[in-house]
Design a protein around this motif. Structure first.
Motif, mmCIF file in Angstrom:
data_model
loop_
_atom_site.group_PDB
_atom_site.id
_atom_site.type_symbol
_atom_site.label_atom_id
_atom_site.label_comp_id
_atom_site.label_asym_id
_atom_site.label_seq_id
_atom_site.Cartn_x
_atom_site.Cartn_y
_atom_site.Cartn_z
ATOM 1 N N ARG A 144 -1.009 0.377 -16.858
ATOM 2 C CA ARG A 144 -0.494 -0.501 -15.808
ATOM 3 C C ARG A 144 0.784 0.052 -15.159
ATOM 4 O O ARG A 144 1.716 -0.706 -14.860
ATOM 5 N N SER A 146 2.996 1.113 -12.267
ATOM 6 C CA SER A 146 2.969 0.640 -10.883
ATOM 7 C C SER A 146 3.708 1.559 -9.931
ATOM 8 O O SER A 146 3.497 1.507 -8.722
ATOM 9 N N ASN A 167 -4.512 3.333 -13.709
ATOM 10 C CA ASN A 167 -3.231 2.655 -13.574
ATOM 11 C C ASN A 167 -3.220 1.866 -12.272
ATOM 12 O O ASN A 167 -4.255 1.751 -11.597
ATOM 13 N N LEU A 168 -2.087 1.305 -11.916
ATOM 14 C CA LEU A 168 -1.995 0.446 -10.734
ATOM 15 C C LEU A 168 -0.862 0.937 -9.837
ATOM 16 O O LEU A 168 -0.005 0.173 -9.407
ATOM 17 N N SER A 170 1.158 1.647 -7.002
ATOM 18 C CA SER A 170 1.191 1.218 -5.597
ATOM 19 C C SER A 170 2.354 1.862 -4.855
ATOM 20 O O SER A 170 2.373 1.885 -3.638
ATOM 21 N N THR A 193 -3.410 1.937 -6.196
ATOM 22 C CA THR A 193 -3.797 0.664 -5.593
ATOM 23 C C THR A 193 -2.875 0.392 -4.420
ATOM 24 O O THR A 193 -2.004 1.187 -4.085
#
Ligand SMILES: *[C@@H]1O[C@H](CO)[C@@H](O)[C@H](O)[C@H]1NC(C)=O
Ligand SMILES: *[C@@H]1O[C@H](CO)[C@@H](O)[C@H](O)[C@H]1NC(C)=O
Ligand SMILES: *[C@@H]1O[C@H](CO)[C@@H](O)[C@H](O)[C@H]1NC(C)=O
Length: 437
Positions: A144, A146, A167-168, A170, A193
């Motif tokens: 996770r 970010s 993963n995320l 952004s 993302t």
């Protein structure tokens, strides 16, 4: 029970290490010879946390060596001299601070997965000015994460394999991997993302300076909903031989000349391409393996030259059975490697049949229209302005003039019966204003 003081001592070993440095000299030489000869500055590492004489019970040197990493191992992880593994312990990013270079001087492989690290952009993972000099593989998948920046990876200068899949991410700074001078393989599958991932986003990831990312040979960007990629996005990573872009939403992929010259393997499968051009091979002179399967390819005149090319040189293509035409209808589901070239770009071949059908339909309509008007010719005016639904009288008259004016009895034949039922439909009766006009 006799081991308790030893355990306490070892638990606090990271804090004691620094003050013990001088006393460790006798082990220094041994450590230096054990280190790989990288031609780098030799650093004497305080690898032995304690000397046997201090423990309540002496043990063999190999035991002590193993125990240092074990006793410094973060809770929930497993550690030995070269490898730390912390999986699914749901830890936050302060886990990195428990993996200090001074306690794990030989760390080569770091596997941290199933945690929740979130934002890693603000500083070096292990704190400042401390490097894991021999770390070559970091698996940070499924955490996770970010946010990353160039700062994130500063204390792993010799990293060669970086796994950041699942993963995320952004937010990324420009050129986040620029500091990883030895990076060979970068895995970013299902890692990004945020808003539509377009040309800019991928471009900034690899906007390296001319002396950076020179060894990077494989980039995996699959499964990221990437919509577009700039023509020059990979121009700064000159050594890339493998580029995996499968399972995105790309509909075009063009590369500036002299970028990706060394690219040998390209995966564009599972995207939204409707056509491909042979010019792809012109801009990628060393391309030897291409996967374009699972795209909605339109096997029309635009694709004909590519299909011809592909069939001639099919050793370059992977997953040929899944490289299928989506249209035209007649070729739907056929592999572009199996379709007959003659059947591609035929001047509307399938329309011959639909034209014939239309022709037949017009014929039928014309026939009925002809019959209506043939009946109408001797019809008195009362039929044009008469009641909407046929009255018995109408019926009788119309039956009388049926079949070319001859009187046809109603119960003449089944055929006639059918004709009647058609004419009794208000839509088809003479007094339907639409038909009467
Ligand atoms: C450390 O553990 C890993 C697996 O967890 C293993 O592959 C490696 O050989 C071990 N290294 C040493 C020096 O024991
Ligand atoms: C990295 O971690 C992921 C998740 O645990 C795992 O699936 C993958 O095999 C690992 N890869 C390597 C090279 O360790
Ligand atoms: C690509 O191929 C050309 C010859 O077609 C060759 O000269 C060149 O060195 C190759 N580039 C790389 C990076 O392998």
């Amino acid at each position: 029970m006799r081991r308790l003081p030893l355990c306490l001592l070892l638990l606090f070993s990271p804090f004691i290490i620094a003050s013990r440095r001088d006393e460790e000299d006798s082990y220094g030489d041994e450590m230096m010879t054990a280190e790989p000869a990288k031609g780098k500055k030799m650093v004497v590492r305080p690898s032995r946390v304690r000397s046997e004489s201090r423990g309540p019970r002496a043990s063999s040197p190999t035991m002590t060596l193993r125990q240092q990493e074990e006793f410094n191992c973060p809770i929930g992880c497993s550690c030995n001299k070269t490898t730390i593994t912390c999986q699914n312990i749901d830890s936050e990013s302060n886990l990195f601070l428990q993996i200090q270079p001074i306690a794990f001087p030989h760390l080569d492989t770091l596997i941290l997965t199933g945690n929740r690290f979130a934002d890693l952009a603000s500083s070096g993972l292990f704190g400042n000015k401390k490097e894991h000099e021999y770390l070559t593989l970091a698996n940070l998948s499924d955490n996770r994460i970010s946010s990353i920046s160039q700062q994130t990876f500063i204390n792993m200068p010799h990293l060669e394999y970086l796994y950041l899949s699942n993963n995320l991410i952004s937010k990324t700074s420009k050129n986040p991997f620029g500091g990883l001078k030895k990076l060979k393989k970068l895995y970013l599958s299902n890692a990004l993302t945020g808003k539509a991932i377009d040309s800019d986003r991928i471009g900034t990831l690899f906007e390296a300076r001319s002396n950076q990312l020179q060894d990077l040979e494989s980039i995996d960007l699959s499964s990221n909903k990437i919509k577009a990629i700039d023509n020059d996005a990979f121009c700064m990573v000159v050594g890339v031989a493998e580029l995996l872009l499968g399972k995105n939403i790309l509909s075009a992929f063009e590369v500036d000349k002299n970028c990706l010259n060394g690219l040998r393997r390209l995966d564009l499968s599972g995207n939204l391409f409707t056509s491909f051009s042979t010019s792809l091979f012109d801009s990628l002179p060393n391309l030897s393996t291409l996967d374009i399967s699972d795209n909605p390819i339109e096997c029309d005149c635009n694709m004909k030259s590519f299909i011809e090319f592909a069939q001639k040189d099919d050793t370059k293509f992977l997953n040929q059975d899944r490289t299928q035409c989506a249209s035209p209808q007649a070729l739907n589901g056929k592999s572009i490697f199996r379709v007959k070239l003659e059947s591609v770009c035929v001047p509307k071949s399938s329309n011959i049949f639909s034209n014939l059908f239309l022709l037949a339909l017009f014929g039928v309509v014309a026939f009925f229209v002809y019959r209506f008007y043939r009946h109408r010719i001797p019809t008195p005016a009362v039929f044009q302005f008469g009641p909407r639904h046929p009255t018995p009288g109408h019926d009788a008259i119309y039956r009388e003039i049926g079949e070319g004016g001859r009187i046809v009895p109603r119960e003449n034949s089944l055929e006639e019966e059918d004709e009647d039922s058609i004419f009794e439909n208000p839509l088809y009766t003479f007094d339907n204003p639409a038909w009467a006009r």
